[in-house]
Scaffold this motif. Structure first.
Motif, short mmCIF file in Angstrom:
data_model
loop_
_atom_site.label_atom_id
_atom_site.label_comp_id
_atom_site.label_asym_id
_atom_site.label_seq_id
_atom_site.Cartn_x
_atom_site.Cartn_y
_atom_site.Cartn_z
N UNK A 112 0.99 14.64 -6.24
CA UNK A 112 0.71 15.71 -5.30
C UNK A 112 1.53 16.94 -5.63
N UNK A 113 2.61 16.70 -6.34
CA UNK A 113 3.48 17.83 -6.65
C UNK A 113 2.81 18.77 -7.64
N UNK B 246 15.56 27.10 -7.54
CA UNK B 246 16.74 27.36 -6.73
C UNK B 246 17.75 26.26 -7.03
N UNK C 21 -1.32 19.34 -6.15
CA UNK C 21 -1.41 19.93 -4.82
C UNK C 21 -2.56 19.34 -4.02
N UNK D 209 0.83 -1.20 0.00
CA UNK D 209 0.00 0.00 0.00
C UNK D 209 0.87 1.26 0.00
N UNK D 210 1.88 1.23 0.86
CA UNK D 210 2.77 2.38 0.94
C UNK D 210 3.53 2.58 -0.37
N UNK E 218 1.24 3.98 -3.15
CA UNK E 218 0.90 5.38 -2.94
C UNK E 218 2.11 6.28 -3.15
N UNK E 219 3.27 5.81 -2.72
CA UNK E 219 4.45 6.65 -2.93
C UNK E 219 4.71 6.85 -4.41
N UNK F 268 1.75 9.22 -5.61
CA UNK F 268 1.55 10.52 -4.97
C UNK F 268 2.78 11.40 -5.01
N UNK F 269 3.95 10.76 -5.04
CA UNK F 269 5.16 11.58 -5.04
C UNK F 269 5.13 12.58 -6.19
N UNK G 1 -4.00 15.80 -1.91
CA UNK G 1 -3.65 14.50 -1.35
C UNK G 1 -4.89 13.72 -0.97
N UNK G 2 -6.04 14.23 -1.36
CA UNK G 2 -7.29 13.54 -1.02
C UNK G 2 -7.40 12.21 -1.73
N UNK G 3 -8.00 11.24 -1.03
CA UNK G 3 -8.13 9.91 -1.60
C UNK G 3 -8.93 9.95 -2.90
N UNK G 4 -9.92 10.85 -2.91
CA UNK G 4 -10.84 10.85 -4.04
C UNK G 4 -10.21 11.30 -5.35
N UNK H 258 5.56 18.16 -13.13
CA UNK H 258 5.08 19.50 -12.78
C UNK H 258 5.37 20.52 -13.86
#
Lengths: 379, 300, 413
Positions: free
Chosen positions: A147-148, A247, A151, A135-136, A139-140, A143-144, A153-156, A228
């Motif tokens: 989410x970037x 940067x 923005x 599972x981890x 998701x990693x 989502x890594x 992180x909601x499951x839906x 991104x």
């Protein structure tokens, strides 16, 4: 198409099941330090003392994105939510610019592609917690990146609650992804970077020139791109003047350019107070490219070796096969009249340099070139 | 008269002394600190955490606090303000800027650290706190008198108090899901975490894993496992990509928080010898000054 | 007995004066907020929160209350253990102050703890590692000891004068008998309680200092030191006599009595060495831990520390060294008040100002309700003191005649 897809899925599945973790007998011949995979000096079969992932360096199997499954259904762990459908091919097509297959298939041996659960256990409560559970890990992976740029992180954003799931076979999604490729990326023509350099704030980069004229591949610059770059939801409005602040270290900033442009060149070559003009052969070298030369790739004349050699402006340096018999003068835009076509080349081009336009006063007293022409202009 | 009272005095002093010594032998020692080799812990990898706040929901759900819908936790505006664990949420996630990459913020889950040498266990006036063999620090609300000394003592400022309740206000903090782990379940937050930013395991294993992660990704992590040695070690430990001070962790030394106060306390009360000696000393002075005065009066 | 010039008697003075009415108003105001605390919770009345669990009530009602009631054990040690009979005149007022002071401490604790109905828990649930447990138990026992020490005043007041309401008049004799038995028993065993009182006081005065040691880095380094317990004990010992002087001078002014200057001056002469020892430890600690660097930055902590040390210790120390100060009531009062102020401020500093927890969004300042309750308690304390000295033989009046009863001096003869 569907059959083909099913075949691929079955294939991947069986390969996954039969996958062995052993990289094979010959793996010691790989050009690798043993320490890449083994933590001890003398690994044995019973105690291979393998270090944990990533061991992407020994991945040897590469597939083209088009050969990979289009859609992968992730449903091993579904409880609260229905399965998640992963558009593998579309992701794979972009992976070339963002780290390659290893970016996700980070722990592979020289054998075929491993399934995630061959390393990542399905149960979170387990003895060895050194690597994440399935599972981890899933998701990693997702989502890594997601989410970037989303923005969120909601499951839906990826999952659908089981109770809300109408289309159980998910035909609509299959249709959505089947046969689809990642949209072609629209290349920018000109990019202006605002820098903090005191040698000149602005660096103008003509993307067009580099890909089309200089013939660079996407991957020669874009190696570890983040999704991104294009997908950031905060930056979708292309009409607005986007400003991405980065940067990076001095080296990181310049690494892409100095792989071609010499490091020792002076800064003002790229940095200026105003945006620079695109590359102009005439202005830069004093030899404007005519219509015959303008569409040629640089390498055609300059060779593929960087930095390019400076060429002289004698036509015969390149056009070695030209002579008085086979050269059609009309190619220069001037069709010689009958009188002049009879002459030998050197009669007019007195010094043998065809790059310089001749004058008339070698033969004629009252004529001058280009006011009067020894023929008719053609296009 | 005076002779008699002197005899009384000696007799009573002896009696009191005996009474106090009797007391020491029956005195219940303070709660023992059991540090099992196999005690459990959680490694929080803040470079992995995505700040989904599912742990907050799971925690409330597991502790019968009003939790609401899991879907309501998707609102990331909450992360704009820094929060602390309280009586309505035993764990909270705070977000900090990454510094290098604005689209990848650093999220830090905060809860009780479950110290190996907990200040709260040492401080509690009634000994309501217990450090369990599996590392958990729990408390017994039925014993609590609400003095809030645990809050003053806690180096991580974790225990919270229900200030708004007139009757039966409670101290609240993360209990490491003691009831769940007893049944062999995982702590609720660990179980729900989608990315397994929270790794639950033996504390000794977790330290090895953490070291290994730092070794393999020296660019990604700062070389510091928060909680490995802080205040004598904690069950919950953290990895991060930037200095922990920037993530609002207090800067703490390696000495257990209750170390100094306990040694003072035990020094003053070593087998009740100092108080009894003081008592005897004062009694002696009293007796001598009294006798001198009586002699003075006899002379007169 | 030639030295029996002091003779404790109930003071004849009217109870109500404009000042007393003012005190009653303050007390009622405090009680109103106190009700708020019990009906709506601590959060409704105080500015306490999860970052600042302890505030004015612990800092002043409890910590400062205990320190300022130190006059009880210091004078008991002087008068009874050292047998300096010349100080007997002030033993009873000091004892009364201590008794009321500790009652006030107990009330403060009762109000401050969230689950006040479990205040008895420490009696049966022990935690020997906890400094607070030690303070709690010692204060409970010491409070009992103080009441026992005060009992002779009560028996003295009523022996031979028991006059119950009519329907209980039949019990007058048995009650009188009981009081006499009690009195005789007490006079034989009083020394046990007196020594116990001194021991218990030394223990919990120092443990009060240990309380904040566990807060470690949350406390400002100017105050946080492992010798806090010693500093607390030393400051308590040095504030004992100033408090007695302070309170005796106020009482004699309020009750229109002649100040006991000979006794107070002699008492005052002992303060300077005590303050000196305290100051030496305080400065020594600062030098050893090199905390004086914090005095350079100008902030609340450094200013409060400077005020505490300068006005609370150094200036009164200099004053007490001057014979003129010792002989002039107003100067003696000022010097004593400064020491009292210094120790009060020290306790507030230790428990409130120095406490600087992580994650606090704003620093703590007591609410109006908190201040009202504390001030109200002080008012009640003063009113109770006034009531008792008007009705019980506490304050000694100079008297040339021999004592009228043989129960004049209680405790150890």
């Amino acid at each position: 198409m569907k059959k083909f897809l099913a075949l691929i899925l079955v294939l991947v599945f069986t390969i996954g099941i039969n996958a062995q973790q052993s990289p094979g007998k010959d793996h010691s011949k790989l050009n690798l330090s043993c320490k890449t995979c083994h933590s001890c000096d003398v690994p044995t079969k019973s105690d291979p003392c393998l270090v944990i992932c990533p061991r992407e360096k020994i991945t040897t199997v590469y597939q083209k994105p088009e050969q990979t499954p289009e859609l992968i259904t992730i449903n091993q762990l579904s409880d609260r939510y229905g399965p998640v459908y992963f558009s593998h091919k579309i992701h794979a097509q972009m992976s070339i610019m963002s780290g390659g297959c290893e970016n996700c298939h980070h722990h592979n041996t020289s054998g075929p592609i491993l399934k995630c659960n061959s390393c990542h256990e399905t149960s979170r409560k387990r003895e060895d917690v050194s690597i994440p559970d399935l599972k981890g890990a899933y998701h990693r992976q997702c989502m890594d990146c997601h989410r970037e740029w989303s923005h969120e992180t909601g499951c839906n954003s990826c999952h659908t609650l089981k109770k809300d799931l109408k289309d159980t076979k998910n035909e609509s999604l299959q249709k959505k992804y089947s046969g689809k490729d990642h949209p072609v990326i629209i290349e920018p023509t000109k990019l202006v970077y605002e820098t903090k350099s005191d040698k000149g704030k602005l660096v103008t980069f003509y993307h067009d020139d580099h890909t089309k004229k200089f013939g660079l591949n996407c991957t020669s610059c874009h190696k570890q791109e983040s999704c991104t770059k294009c997908h950031d939801v905060n930056n979708t409005d292309k009409s607005k003047n986007q400003k991405v602040v980065t940067k990076k270290t001095f080296e990181d900033q310049h690494s892409n350019c100095i792989s071609c442009h010499s490091k020792t060149e002076n800064c003002s070559k790229c940095h200026g107070e105003k945006t620079l003009e695109p590359f102009d052969h005439g202005k830069k070298t004093g030899w404007a490219l005519n219509k015959h030369h303008i569409n040629l790739s640089c390498a055609k004349c300059h060779g593929s070796k960087l930095p390019y050699n400076k060429l002289d402006n004698k036509c015969l340096s390149c056009h070695k096969g030209w002579n008085a018999e086979n050269f059609k003068h009309s190619i220069t835009g001037l069709q010689l009249d009958e009188m002049h076509s009879e002459l030998s080349c050197e009669d007019c081009h007195t010094d043998g340099n065809f790059g310089i336009k001749p004058s008339c006063d070698g033969c004629h007293d009252d004529y001058s070139f280009p006011k009067q022409k020894p023929g008719k202009l053609v296009k | 008269m005076s002779g008699k009272s002197r005899r009384d005095f000696l007799k009573s002093t002896a009696l009191i002394g005996a009474g106090v010594t009797g007391l020491t032998t029956t005195a219940k020692a303070g709660p023992q600190n059991i540090l099992s080799e196999d005690r459990m812990g959680v490694l929080v990898d803040t470079t992995v955490c995505v700040g989904c706040r599912n742990c907050e929901w799971a925690c409330k759900d597991a502790h019968n606090l009003p939790a609401g819908n899991l879907e309501d936790y998707e609102d990331r505006k909450v992360l704009d303000t820094k929060r602390r664990p309280g009586t309505d949420a035993l764990t909270v996630v705070n977000e900090y800027s990454h510094g290098k990459n604005s689209s990848l913020p650093i999220d830090v889950k905060v809860q009780c650290m479950h110290c190996d040498h907990p200040a709260c266990v040492s401080a509690c006036i009634v000994g309501a706190f217990t450090k369990h063999e599996n590392g958990t620090v729990t408390w017994d609300t039925d014993m609590c008198i609400g003095c809030r000394y645990c809050m003053a003592a806690c180096p991580f400022q974790v225990p919270a108090f229900e200030y708004d309740k007139a009757l039966n206000p409670m101290i609240m903090k993360c209990d490491f899901c003691f009831d769940r782990t007893k049944e062999g379940k995982l702590p609720a937050c660990v179980e729900i975490c989608p990315v397994e930013a929270l790794t639950y395991g033996k504390r000794s294993d977790l330290i090895k894993i953490a070291r290994d992660r730092i070794k393999r990704n020296p660019d990604k992590y700062v070389d510091h496992i928060l909680g490995e040695t802080e205040v004598g070690g904690t069950s919950w430990m953290y990895l991060a990509s930037k200095d922990f001070a920037e993530l609002e962790f207090p800067k703490l030394g390696k000495n257990p928080a209750p170390g100094v106060s306990e040694s003072i306390q035990h020094g003053i009360f070593a087998y009740f010898v100092p108080p009894i000696s003081l008592y005897a000393l004062l009694g002696g002075i009293m007796w001598i000054t009294k006798r001198r005065k009586e002699l003075d009066e006899e002379v007169k | 007995m030639s030295h029996e010039v002091h003779n404790p008697v109930p003071i004849k003075h009217k109870y109500f004066t404009p000042g007393v009415i003012g005190l009653i108003i303050i007390a009622v105001n405090g009680l109103v907020f106190l009700m708020g605390r019990f009906f709506f919770g601590i959060g409704a009345v105080t500015n306490l929160n999860n970052q600042y669990p302890w505030g004015l009530w612990i800092g002043v009602d409890v910590a400062a209350g205990v320190a300022l009631a130190a006059g009880g054990f210091t004078t008991a040690a002087l008068g009874h253990i050292m047998h300096r009979d010349e100080y007997h005149a002030i033993v009873r007022p000091a004892l009364l102050t201590a008794m009321l002071g500790y009652t006030f401490v107990a009330m403060g604790v009762f109000v401050d703890i969230g689950r006040w109905y479990f205040i008895w828990h420490p009696l049966v649930m022990w935690n020997g590692n906890s400094a607070l447990f030690e303070v709690g138990i010692c204060v409970m026992i010491y409070l009992t000891v103080l009441y026992i020490e005060f009992l002779p005043v009560v028996t003295e007041r009523f022996i031979g004068k028991v006059n119950l309401p009519k329907f209980l008049a039949g019990f007058n004799k048995p009650v009188d008998k009981f009081l006499r038995v009690l009195d005789r028993g007490l006079s034989k065993t009083m020394f046990i309680f007196i020594i116990a009182g001194v021991v218990l006081s030394s223990l919990h005065q120092s443990s009060l200092g240990t309380l904040m040691v566990i807060a470690g880095p949350k406390m400002h380094p100017l105050w946080q030191t492992p010798i806090l317990p010693l500093l607390f004990l030393l400051s308590a010992v040095s504030v004992g006599f100033p408090m007695v002087i302070f309170e005796s001078l106020i009482a004699s002014r309020s009750l229109k009595l002649k100040p006991e200057m000979p006794v107070l001056s002699r008492l005052g002469s002992m303060i300077a060495p005590l303050l000196g020892i305290y100051l030496a430890f305080k400065i020594g600690d600062m030098v050893i831990r090199k905390t004086f660097v914090y005095l350079v930055d100008f902030n609340t902590a450094s200013v409060m520390f400077t005020i505490e040390l300068l006005f609370g210790v150094i200036i009164p120390l200099r004053m007490f060294l001057s014979p003129k100060v010792l002989k002039t009531p107003s100067l003696l009062f000022t010097a004593s008040a400064l020491v009292v102020f210094g120790v009060l401020l020290n306790r507030i500093n230790n428990f409130v100002v120095a406490y600087n927890p992580p994650y606090s969004t704003e620093s703590y300042f007591p609410s109006f309700g908190e201040i009202s309750v504390t001030v109200g308690f002080v008012a009640i304390l003063v009113l109770a003191y006034r009531f008792i000295v008007l009705n019980f033989p506490v304050i000694s009046l100079p008297s040339k005649t021999a004592p009228q009863t043989k129960y004049t001096i209680r405790g150890v003869k």
